[in-house]
Scaffold this motif. Sequence first.
Motif, mmCIF file in Angstrom:
data_model
loop_
_atom_site.group_PDB
_atom_site.id
_atom_site.type_symbol
_atom_site.label_atom_id
_atom_site.label_comp_id
_atom_site.label_asym_id
_atom_site.label_seq_id
_atom_site.Cartn_x
_atom_site.Cartn_y
_atom_site.Cartn_z
ATOM 1 N N VAL A 1 -7.724 -3.799 9.499
ATOM 2 C CA VAL A 1 -7.058 -2.349 8.356
ATOM 3 C C VAL A 1 -7.257 -4.238 7.094
ATOM 4 O O VAL A 1 -6.686 -4.764 7.437
ATOM 5 N N GLU A 2 -7.256 -3.357 5.566
ATOM 6 C CA GLU A 2 -7.750 -3.936 4.885
ATOM 7 C C GLU A 2 -5.490 -4.109 4.521
ATOM 8 O O GLU A 2 -4.774 -3.810 4.552
ATOM 9 N N LYS A 3 -5.623 -5.361 3.398
ATOM 10 C CA LYS A 3 -4.234 -6.154 3.357
ATOM 11 C C LYS A 3 -3.489 -4.995 2.515
ATOM 12 O O LYS A 3 -4.506 -4.648 1.257
ATOM 13 N N SER A 4 -2.146 -4.636 2.478
ATOM 14 C CA SER A 4 -2.014 -3.620 1.375
ATOM 15 C C SER A 4 -0.651 -4.633 0.032
ATOM 16 O O SER A 4 -0.738 -4.408 -1.098
ATOM 17 N N TYR A 5 -0.844 -5.549 0.951
ATOM 18 C CA TYR A 5 0.910 -6.608 0.068
ATOM 19 C C TYR A 5 0.054 -7.852 0.008
ATOM 20 O O TYR A 5 -0.895 -8.449 0.516
ATOM 21 N N GLY A 6 0.161 -8.861 -0.506
ATOM 22 C CA GLY A 6 -0.617 -10.060 -1.441
ATOM 23 C C GLY A 6 -2.456 -10.028 -1.443
ATOM 24 O O GLY A 6 -2.809 -10.861 -1.461
ATOM 25 N N ILE A 7 -2.468 -8.735 -2.300
ATOM 26 C CA ILE A 7 -3.857 -8.348 -2.293
ATOM 27 C C ILE A 7 -4.364 -8.127 -3.358
ATOM 28 O O ILE A 7 -3.440 -7.319 -4.315
ATOM 29 N N ASP A 8 -5.331 -8.383 -4.006
ATOM 30 C CA ASP A 8 -5.736 -7.107 -5.228
ATOM 31 C C ASP A 8 -7.491 -7.483 -5.358
ATOM 32 O O ASP A 8 -8.003 -8.451 -4.432
ATOM 33 N N GLU A 9 -7.778 -7.911 -6.734
ATOM 34 C CA GLU A 9 -9.555 -7.829 -6.877
ATOM 35 C C GLU A 9 -9.716 -8.897 -6.991
ATOM 36 O O GLU A 9 -10.443 -9.868 -6.362
ATOM 37 N N ARG A 10 -8.763 -10.223 -7.546
ATOM 38 C CA ARG A 10 -9.190 -11.814 -7.301
ATOM 39 C C ARG A 10 -9.374 -12.447 -5.920
ATOM 40 O O ARG A 10 -10.280 -13.038 -5.673
ATOM 41 N N ALA A 11 -8.485 -11.942 -5.044
ATOM 42 C CA ALA A 11 -7.997 -11.921 -3.408
ATOM 43 C C ALA A 11 -9.200 -11.665 -3.025
ATOM 44 O O ALA A 11 -9.935 -12.542 -1.878
#
Length: 201
Positions: A116-126
Amino acid sequence: MRVICFGDSLTSCGSEDGRYSDVLQSRFPEHEIINKGVGGETFVDAKERLQEDVLDLKPDMVIVEFGANDWWQDERPYTAWAQDLEDVVLACQGIGAKVMVLGVFWPYRNGAGELVEKSYGIDERALAFRELEKATAERLSCNYIPNHQLEIIEDRCCWRDRNHPNENGNRSVASVLEPVLEKLLDCKAKTIRKEHPLTTR
C-alpha cells in the motif's frame, strides 16, 4: 569486502550496536561493514563528506540512503536530488565500488501483507523523485531497494519518531537487504539477530 553504509538518520538510527549495519555485520562477520550515517543530512551534505567518509576508505561496496531530508526541508527541486544521487553513485563506481541504493518513498507491506502507498512522509515530490531514483539506479546498474522499510511501517519497532526504527526494526531492514548482499558478497548470511527480541511491553 568492505561495505560502507552512507546515509542520513535512517542509516544511523538504532542505538549502539542496533543499527541495520550492525545487524548486517553480525550476519556477515567475514566482511567489514562500516556505518557512515549522519542524522539530518541532505544530498548536499552527503556530497560534501563523500570523499572523506566514503571514497578515501576504498570500499568494495557502498549502500546509499538519502532523500528523506531533502523532502522534509523542501529547499530544492526533486530533480536536483536525483542529480545528486547520480553524482554520488558515479563517484563510488569511479573507484570500483558496487552501489546499492535504498529508497523510502515506495509502498510498504501492511498487516494484511498487501503493498500500500504511504500516508505519512509522502507527496507529489516524493512520488516524482522515486521514479527518478529508480531510473537512475537502473541506468547506472545499481542494486535498488524501493523501500528498505518495507516491513516495518505499521510495526511498533520505532522510536518516538515513527520513521526511525530501533534495533527490532533494523533487523527487518537488514533482512530486506540480506538477499542482495548474499549475492554481492558471495556468501550466505548467518542466522543471527533474526527474530524479534522479547519485551515486556
